[in-house]
Design an enzyme around this catalytic site. Structure first.
Site, PDB file in Angstrom:
ATOM      1  N   SER A 134      34.255  47.435  55.380  1.00 29.72           N
ATOM      2  CA  SER A 134      34.848  48.623  54.777  1.00 29.72           C
ATOM      3  C   SER A 134      34.221  48.833  53.416  1.00 29.72           C
ATOM      4  O   SER A 134      33.651  47.897  52.824  1.00 29.72           O
ATOM      5  CB  SER A 134      36.361  48.417  54.620  1.00 29.72           C
ATOM      6  OG  SER A 134      36.952  49.467  53.867  1.00 29.72           O
ATOM      7  N   TYR A 165      44.018  44.155  52.012  1.00 27.41           N
ATOM      8  CA  TYR A 165      42.961  44.697  52.866  1.00 27.41           C
ATOM      9  C   TYR A 165      41.591  44.434  52.245  1.00 27.41           C
ATOM     10  O   TYR A 165      40.657  44.025  52.946  1.00 27.41           O
ATOM     11  CB  TYR A 165      43.182  46.192  53.073  1.00 27.41           C
ATOM     12  CG  TYR A 165      42.251  46.814  54.080  1.00 27.41           C
ATOM     13  CD1 TYR A 165      42.480  46.657  55.446  1.00 27.41           C
ATOM     14  CD2 TYR A 165      41.144  47.562  53.679  1.00 27.41           C
ATOM     15  CE1 TYR A 165      41.623  47.227  56.383  1.00 27.41           C
ATOM     16  CE2 TYR A 165      40.291  48.135  54.606  1.00 27.41           C
ATOM     17  CZ  TYR A 165      40.531  47.971  55.954  1.00 27.41           C
ATOM     18  OH  TYR A 165      39.677  48.528  56.879  1.00 27.41           O
ATOM     19  N   LYS A 175      38.459  42.286  53.939  1.00 28.74           N
ATOM     20  CA  LYS A 175      37.135  42.857  54.227  1.00 28.74           C
ATOM     21  C   LYS A 175      36.040  42.211  53.378  1.00 28.74           C
ATOM     22  O   LYS A 175      34.890  42.100  53.827  1.00 28.74           O
ATOM     23  CB  LYS A 175      37.168  44.374  54.054  1.00 28.74           C
ATOM     24  CG  LYS A 175      38.020  45.076  55.106  1.00 28.74           C
ATOM     25  CD  LYS A 175      37.567  44.721  56.534  1.00 28.74           C
ATOM     26  CE  LYS A 175      38.354  45.449  57.599  1.00 28.74           C
ATOM     27  NZ  LYS A 175      37.891  45.134  58.969  1.00 28.74           N
TER      28      LYS A 175
END
Length: 231
Positions: free
Chosen positions: A140, A153, A157
């Site tokens: 990401s 998150y 990632k």
């Protein structure tokens, strides 16, 4: 029309968003897809639309034993995958890190990081034995930069970036491992983070029309490169 020869493609998180869009795009190009997802209803829909040789299985990637069983069954019946796409992931509820409950943080890491490791552990021995194959782990922009309220998150990632780049150094010559940032795509996940502004981004179908040929062209020269697809 198939691009060169038909390939065997594994896709996790195949029941929604960019994973589902890739299923449709790759099958339209003539390739065989082995997909998994947590929604049994969505899996049943894919099974009905795309019968054998395609395979779709209800699966939670956090269950290492179930992932191993799924992978072995798929490879026994269809062969070793040519392209393995680790796409399954979740996004945390937007909040400062200290407000994210332990259970939510743990679940995100279990899916986004441990789930990827489970899938790799299940498929890689036979891929390495054959000494061919491309592994694409979905990263990401938030695996290369940061924003507030998505710290879990981002952590997951960033982990995928490091895991994949290290894996690329471990693979035998001829194999490929890349972390891939898909860019911004108008999915449920992006809408939960960006709200109505997500609609300015390409739809999953528009993204997949560009992404599928890109993924199929990856080769040894790409091994260990952090790649991106821009809408």
């Amino acid at each position: 029309m198939a691009e060169q020869t038909s390939r065997r493609v594994v896709i996790t998180g195949a029941t929604r968003g960019i994973g589902e869009a890739l299923v449709h795009a790759l099958i339209a190009l003539g390739h065989t897809v082995i997909g998994c997802g947590r929604s049994s209803t969505a899996i049943a829909t894919l099974q009905q639309r795309y019968p054998q040789p395609h395979q779709f299985t209800t699966l939670d990637v956090t269950d290492a034993a179930a992932v191993s069983q799924w992978a072995n069954a798929a490879m026994d019946s269809l062969g070793v995958p040519d392209l393995l796409i680790n796409n399954a992931a979740v996004l945390n509820r937007l909040a400062p890190l200290w407000e994210i409950p332990t259970e939510e943080f743990d679940h995100l890491i279990d899916v986004n990081v441990k789930g990827v490791a489970n899938v790799l552990r299940a498929f890689l021995p036979r891929m390495v034995e054959r000494r061919t194959g491309v592994i694409v782990n979905l990263s990401s922009g938030w695996g290369r930069s940061t924003s507030p309220e998505v710290a879990p998150y981002c952590a997951s990632k960033y982990a995928i970036e490091g895991l994949t780049l290290a894996l690329a150094e471990e693979l035998p010559r001829g194999m490929v491992a890349v972390p891939l940032s898909p860019g911004t795509v108008n999915t449920d996940m992006l809408r939960s983070a960006w709200g109505s502004t997500a609609h300015a981004s390409p739809s999953p179908e528009q993204w997949a029309a560009k992404a599928a040929p890109f993924l199929l062209k990856l080769g040894p020269r790409d091994n260990g490169r952090s790649l991106s697809i821009q809408g």
